[in-house]
Design an enzyme around this catalytic site. Structure first.
Site, mmCIF file in Angstrom:
data_model
loop_
_atom_site.group_PDB
_atom_site.id
_atom_site.type_symbol
_atom_site.label_atom_id
_atom_site.label_comp_id
_atom_site.label_asym_id
_atom_site.label_seq_id
_atom_site.Cartn_x
_atom_site.Cartn_y
_atom_site.Cartn_z
ATOM 1 N N ASN A 1 0.829 -1.203 0.000
ATOM 2 C CA ASN A 1 0.000 0.000 0.000
ATOM 3 C C ASN A 1 0.871 1.264 0.000
ATOM 4 O OD1 ASN A 1 -2.563 0.984 -0.217
ATOM 5 N ND2 ASN A 1 -3.184 0.568 1.877
ATOM 6 N N HIS B 1 -8.516 3.092 8.452
ATOM 7 C CA HIS B 1 -9.038 1.808 7.994
ATOM 8 C C HIS B 1 -10.447 1.541 8.533
ATOM 9 C CE1 HIS B 1 -4.906 0.815 6.669
ATOM 10 N NE2 HIS B 1 -5.534 -0.006 5.851
#
Length: 471
Positions: free
Chosen positions: A327, A360
């Protein structure tokens, strides 16, 4: 499964549309067509919940344009992350939870709008430094770039087009306003091998998707929550179950991220000459404007929008190194706007991981997973220093393999918390293996510290003996 099908269909349509989009020559037309398609995707995935994104765009745009630019980035950060928390908590207020893909759209929009506020703040700060240097007859500060001038003259429509352009609107990757603007006004997308770059990624996606489906069928995550799993399976089986569950997670992430990268490569976003030494999220680390020419011989790459390095993630030896390849565009955002800006050097790593966990989601599993890394990394660093740093030959190979196994076990053990999400499920699984990994890591750290102290004491004794012999 329904969300996955919608996700793949929308990404497939975005990839195909890129073949048409990158050939649009009129910049204004290109901006608005990209935005129109982006809004259509958001409406398709989110329906009525699109109002969340429009409201965030409106408020954050007003902050960026009209708020004090010395602190607009902090105000934007507070608002967007505060709203992200509210957005995920609407069920507590009696409202229906937004669809899964709406959550991803909101996550990416949060990074883009907060990142844009930081870019504006940086341009404003530099402009003030230039004014100050002119008063002092100091020419050490470089003049504002064209992009920095554009940032200081942003209007609501500019921010709207950046926020809702179809490229990356669904699942990313994150890219800066500069990268977006360069894709509109610079000619590199017509000089890069967009189709070749896209095909290279598409070739491996069926492999990852197939492995995901196969392993998920054999070792389903839900089985780890069953009474049979705890009562009939051995401790070793339960402990090793984290390996296939994390493998499934990796294959799913690889598939999704590479599809998202394909949207960028097919559209030509993130294409820059290789000589500019492009970096994920950031773009060119060297000025590449001088490389613009009518020649088709410019060798371009898409490192700017490269969000994952699958090969290096899999084959690198250490946990710390693997984190760098995962990521990457989001990591760039976290590094630039949290880690480097956090006032306390002592707590900046923990703060960055906490922001990542908040971004998240609100589930405890994200915090168990992401914030567990600082407890494992010191163990790995200590044993690398003790046994790998100066090792050679067969010993080095053996120690590297042990470190690789430890890396993936750590990822897998932490990763199952990310997948199980809630405290009761996480505690059920960790309890079923007697919290083995955390106890092992704590023990290894104590052992490592004792070995390091013993070696240091031995080294001092040897020095004294050598000094005595010399006398």
């Amino acid at each position: 499964m329904k969300d996955d099908i919608i996700y793949i269909v929308l990404l497939g349509l975005c990839i195909g549309f890129g073949q048409f989009y990158r050939k649009i020559k009129d910049s204004e037309q290109k901006k608005w067509i990209g935005t129109a398609v982006g809004l259509l995707i958001v409406l398709t995935a989110s329906g009525f919940h699109t109002l969340h994104m429009l409201f965030c765009y409106l408020v954050c745009s007003l902050i960026i344009i009209y708020f004090n630019r010395k602190s607009c980035h902090l105000a934007s950060f507070a608002f967007m992350f505060g709203y992200l928390f509210f957005f995920r908590s609407v069920t507590y207020f009696g409202y229906r939870a937004p669809p899964g893909h709406t959550n991803m759209i909101q996550m990416i929009l949060t990074l883009k709008l907060v990142g844009l506020a930081f870019e504006v703040n940086a341009a404003y700060t530099k402009s003030k430094e230039i004014e100050s240097s002119k008063k002092k007859d100091d020419s050490s500060v470089d003049a504002l770039s064209e992009n920095e001038h554009a940032l200081l003259k942003l209007n609501m429509l500019d921010i709207f087009n950046y926020s809702f352009n179809y490229i990356g609107v669904l699942t990313g990757p994150y890219f800066t306003y500069k990268t977006y603007r360069d894709a509109i006004y610079l000619p590199f997308s017509t000089k890069a091998d967009c189709i070749g770059a896209t095909v290279d990624k598409l070739k491996v996606i069926p492999v990852y998707a197939g492995l995901f489906l196969l392993i998920a069928y054999i070792w389903p995550l839900d089985y780890a929550m069953s009474s049979e799993f705890y009562e009939e399976r051995s401790f070793i089986y339960r402990l090793l179950y984290v390996w296939p569950t994390f493998f499934i997670f990796r294959m799913r992430i690889y598939t999704g991220i590479l599809l998202s990268e394909c949207v960028c490569t097919m559209a030509g976003l993130g294409a820059y000459p290789k000589v500019c030494e492009n970096k994920s999220g950031h773009g060119p680390s060297k000025d590449c404007l001088s490389m613009i020419s009518d020649s088709n011989a410019i060798d371009c790459d898409f490192e700017t929008v490269r969000n994952i390095d699958v090969v290096n993630t899999e084959k690198c030896w250490t946990f710390r190194e693997a984190m760098k390849y995962w990521n990457m565009c989001v990591q760039y955002w976290m590094a630039m706007y949290v880690y480097k800006r956090f006032p306390s050097k002592k707590y900046r790593t923990l703060a960055t991981l906490a922001v990542s966990a908040i971004w998240h989601g609100v589930y405890a599993g994200y915090y168990f997973c992401i914030c567990a890394a600082p407890f494992y990394l010191p163990v790995e660093d200590l044993f690398v220093k003790l046994f790998i740093k100066e090792a050679t030959g067969i010993k080095l190979k053996v120690m590297n393999v042990i470190c690789w196994i430890s890396k993936f076990f750590a990822f897998s053990y932490m990763g199952i918390a990310f997948l199980l999400l809630t405290i009761d499920k996480i505690w059920f699984y960790y309890g079923s293996v007697y919290h083995f990994a955390y106890i092992m890591w704590a023990t290894l750290y104590v052992v490592g510290v004792l070995i390091a102290k013993t070696r240091k004491s031995k080294s001092k004794r040897m020095e004294k003996v050598e000094q005595g012999d010399a006398k």
